[in-house]
Motif scaffolding. Sequence first.
Motif, PDB file in Angstrom:
ATOM      1  N   GLY A   1       0.879  -1.618   0.377  1.00  0.00           N
ATOM      2  CA  GLY A   1      -0.308   0.276  -0.270  1.00  0.00           C
ATOM      3  C   GLY A   1       0.863   1.344  -0.022  1.00  0.00           C
ATOM      4  O   GLY A   1       2.215   1.031   0.336  1.00  0.00           O
ATOM      5  N   PRO A   2       0.451   2.396   0.073  1.00  0.00           N
ATOM      6  CA  PRO A   2       0.788   3.363  -0.579  1.00  0.00           C
ATOM      7  C   PRO A   2       1.744   3.995   0.984  1.00  0.00           C
ATOM      8  O   PRO A   2       2.778   5.332   1.322  1.00  0.00           O
ATOM      9  CB  PRO A   2      -0.145   4.391  -0.637  1.00  0.00           C
ATOM     10  N   GLU A   3       1.115   3.846   2.239  1.00  0.00           N
ATOM     11  CA  GLU A   3       1.369   3.672   3.806  1.00  0.00           C
ATOM     12  C   GLU A   3       1.773   2.324   4.291  1.00  0.00           C
ATOM     13  O   GLU A   3       1.522   1.216   4.024  1.00  0.00           O
ATOM     14  CB  GLU A   3       0.629   4.782   4.292  1.00  0.00           C
ATOM     15  N   PRO A   4       2.529   2.811   5.096  1.00  0.00           N
ATOM     16  CA  PRO A   4       3.442   1.555   5.686  1.00  0.00           C
ATOM     17  C   PRO A   4       1.961   0.837   6.550  1.00  0.00           C
ATOM     18  O   PRO A   4       1.168   1.722   7.391  1.00  0.00           O
ATOM     19  CB  PRO A   4       3.885   2.074   7.264  1.00  0.00           C
ATOM     20  N   GLY A   5       1.495  -0.135   7.217  1.00  0.00           N
ATOM     21  CA  GLY A   5       0.343  -1.215   7.425  1.00  0.00           C
ATOM     22  C   GLY A   5      -0.655  -0.573   6.262  1.00  0.00           C
ATOM     23  O   GLY A   5      -2.030  -1.396   7.073  1.00  0.00           O
ATOM     24  N   THR A   6      -0.700  -0.239   5.596  1.00  0.00           N
ATOM     25  CA  THR A   6      -1.663  -0.498   4.230  1.00  0.00           C
ATOM     26  C   THR A   6      -1.494  -1.731   2.846  1.00  0.00           C
ATOM     27  O   THR A   6       0.117  -2.113   2.781  1.00  0.00           O
ATOM     28  CB  THR A   6      -1.424   0.897   3.733  1.00  0.00           C
ATOM     29  N   LEU A   7      -2.667  -2.158   2.901  1.00  0.00           N
ATOM     30  CA  LEU A   7      -2.399  -3.328   1.019  1.00  0.00           C
ATOM     31  C   LEU A   7      -3.497  -2.714  -0.087  1.00  0.00           C
ATOM     32  O   LEU A   7      -4.312  -1.749   0.417  1.00  0.00           O
ATOM     33  CB  LEU A   7      -1.908  -4.233   1.500  1.00  0.00           C
ATOM     34  N   ILE A   8      -2.794  -2.850  -0.910  1.00  0.00           N
ATOM     35  CA  ILE A   8      -4.222  -2.864  -2.405  1.00  0.00           C
ATOM     36  C   ILE A   8      -4.704  -3.977  -1.830  1.00  0.00           C
ATOM     37  O   ILE A   8      -3.593  -4.935  -3.009  1.00  0.00           O
ATOM     38  CB  ILE A   8      -3.428  -1.886  -3.049  1.00  0.00           C
ATOM     39  N   GLN A   9      -5.671  -4.274  -2.509  1.00  0.00           N
ATOM     40  CA  GLN A   9      -6.523  -5.652  -3.194  1.00  0.00           C
ATOM     41  C   GLN A   9      -7.242  -5.448  -4.229  1.00  0.00           C
ATOM     42  O   GLN A   9      -7.947  -4.847  -4.430  1.00  0.00           O
ATOM     43  CB  GLN A   9      -7.501  -5.968  -1.206  1.00  0.00           C
ATOM     44  N   TYR A  10      -6.854  -5.917  -5.157  1.00  0.00           N
ATOM     45  CA  TYR A  10      -7.039  -6.214  -6.845  1.00  0.00           C
ATOM     46  C   TYR A  10      -8.164  -7.509  -6.750  1.00  0.00           C
ATOM     47  O   TYR A  10      -6.981  -8.523  -6.908  1.00  0.00           O
ATOM     48  CB  TYR A  10      -5.567  -6.232  -7.134  1.00  0.00           C
ATOM     49  N   PHE A  11      -9.136  -7.289  -7.404  1.00  0.00           N
ATOM     50  CA  PHE A  11     -10.228  -8.338  -7.785  1.00  0.00           C
ATOM     51  C   PHE A  11      -9.589  -8.782  -8.942  1.00  0.00           C
ATOM     52  O   PHE A  11     -10.128  -7.189  -9.822  1.00  0.00           O
ATOM     53  CB  PHE A  11     -10.892  -8.198  -7.120  1.00  0.00           C
ATOM     54  N   LYS A  12      -9.275 -10.107  -9.374  1.00  0.00           N
ATOM     55  CA  LYS A  12      -9.688 -10.776 -10.443  1.00  0.00           C
ATOM     56  C   LYS A  12     -11.133 -11.342 -11.064  1.00  0.00           C
ATOM     57  O   LYS A  12     -11.594 -10.956  -9.953  1.00  0.00           O
ATOM     58  CB  LYS A  12      -8.896 -11.923 -10.021  1.00  0.00           C
ATOM     59  N   ASP A  13     -10.701 -10.962 -12.531  1.00  0.00           N
ATOM     60  CA  ASP A  13     -12.022 -11.545 -12.779  1.00  0.00           C
ATOM     61  C   ASP A  13     -12.150 -13.677 -12.471  1.00  0.00           C
ATOM     62  O   ASP A  13     -12.717 -14.425 -12.692  1.00  0.00           O
ATOM     63  CB  ASP A  13     -12.361 -11.689 -14.641  1.00  0.00           C
ATOM     64  N   ASP A  14     -10.830 -14.113 -12.197  1.00  0.00           N
ATOM     65  CA  ASP A  14     -10.088 -15.794 -11.921  1.00  0.00           C
ATOM     66  C   ASP A  14     -11.606 -16.099 -11.027  1.00  0.00           C
ATOM     67  O   ASP A  14     -11.437 -15.526  -9.809  1.00  0.00           O
ATOM     68  CB  ASP A  14      -9.264 -15.753 -11.981  1.00  0.00           C
ATOM     69  N   ALA A  15     -12.074 -17.350 -11.729  1.00  0.00           N
ATOM     70  CA  ALA A  15     -12.826 -18.355 -10.452  1.00  0.00           C
ATOM     71  C   ALA A  15     -12.325 -19.725 -10.030  1.00  0.00           C
ATOM     72  O   ALA A  15     -11.592 -20.165 -11.817  1.00  0.00           O
ATOM     73  CB  ALA A  15     -14.500 -18.364 -11.198  1.00  0.00           C
ATOM     74  N   THR A  16     -12.210 -20.481  -9.107  1.00  0.00           N
ATOM     75  CA  THR A  16     -11.877 -21.883  -9.071  1.00  0.00           C
ATOM     76  C   THR A  16     -12.957 -22.102  -8.217  1.00  0.00           C
ATOM     77  O   THR A  16     -13.500 -21.459  -7.819  1.00  0.00           O
ATOM     78  CB  THR A  16     -10.562 -21.424  -8.402  1.00  0.00           C
ATOM     79  N   ALA A  17     -12.484 -23.447  -8.327  1.00  0.00           N
ATOM     80  CA  ALA A  17     -14.214 -24.627  -6.975  1.00  0.00           C
ATOM     81  C   ALA A  17     -13.188 -25.725  -7.201  1.00  0.00           C
ATOM     82  O   ALA A  17     -12.066 -26.167  -7.706  1.00  0.00           O
ATOM     83  CB  ALA A  17     -15.045 -24.486  -7.508  1.00  0.00           C
ATOM     84  N   PHE A  18     -13.614 -26.230  -6.151  1.00  0.00           N
ATOM     85  CA  PHE A  18     -12.896 -27.731  -5.564  1.00  0.00           C
ATOM     86  C   PHE A  18     -11.578 -27.781  -5.779  1.00  0.00           C
ATOM     87  O   PHE A  18     -10.859 -28.593  -6.312  1.00  0.00           O
ATOM     88  CB  PHE A  18     -13.935 -28.949  -6.744  1.00  0.00           C
ATOM     89  N   ASN A  19     -11.009 -26.733  -4.574  1.00  0.00           N
ATOM     90  CA  ASN A  19      -9.694 -26.513  -4.579  1.00  0.00           C
ATOM     91  C   ASN A  19      -9.055 -26.445  -5.821  1.00  0.00           C
ATOM     92  O   ASN A  19      -7.738 -26.886  -5.628  1.00  0.00           O
ATOM     93  CB  ASN A  19      -9.355 -28.189  -3.163  1.00  0.00           C
TER      94      ASN A  19
END
Length: 259
Positions: free
Chosen positions: A18-36
Amino acid sequence: MARRRQIYEGKAKILYEGPEPGTLIQYFKDDATAFNAQKKGTINGKGVLNNRISEHVFTMLDHIGVPTHFIRRLNMREQLIRQVEIVPIEVVVRNVAAGSLSKRLGIEEGVKLPRTIIEYYYKDDALGDPMVTDEHIACFGWASQEEMHDIADLAIRVNDFLSGMFAAIGIRLVDFKLEFGRVWDNDFGRIILADEISPDGCRLWDMATNEKLDKDRFRRDLGGEVEAYQEVARRLGLLPEGGDTAVLDLEEHRKSRGK
Ligand code: 5GP
């Protein structure tokens, strides 16, 4: 601009520094998985919808005092979050029999449970996320007894709130998965809600028709995944009523209309 450092890539999301310590950026993909991850695919636009739905849900939970990692949405696919130490437990809350519970115990899908059930699964892809009890969690030190108490309390609060929120838009919250993390204030560790809440990790059934509006459409080859996720977003008021369904970002939409 310097390329951001990638911290972690999961099945449906990527975490960047992330831009500052203690932060992150969470990016959402279009990938889908199922059954492990034995079944893999792409659901076009899923990341955009999940980012928006999860932002909405986490914001609402913040309003009722549930501590979460969510800070703010940055754009169509990214949100700024607090960095946490993830508790390696998936917390599943069930209101209606479905999925693995129905399979394991032979209870017909759709049967209302006489009381809410909380289950714990140890997060380990190689082991296929095995179900564990409080005893295992304490024995192996994955979380303290006090933390598990907070986790169970928060899970019930989230369930009560979300069940009502979804019922108000004609959706039954059958079951869902939560993840929690630890944040440190000096030496004091505190549990907060992490990850995401979206149709990827919830079973959402239309109350009138029992139509599935969640990832089971992908898991069970039912088709219409994007439409189902869009329908959830639409009923939550996150897409313009009767508007172009391709409009997935309301702020962009407002800007483009000069409002
Ligand atoms: P089940 O144990 O019946 O497969 O899943 C129970 C609930 O937890 C479902 O709503 C399902 O979407 C969610 N869930 C369980 N494990 C996972 C997981 O690894 N990833 C996601 N996205 N959801 C999960």
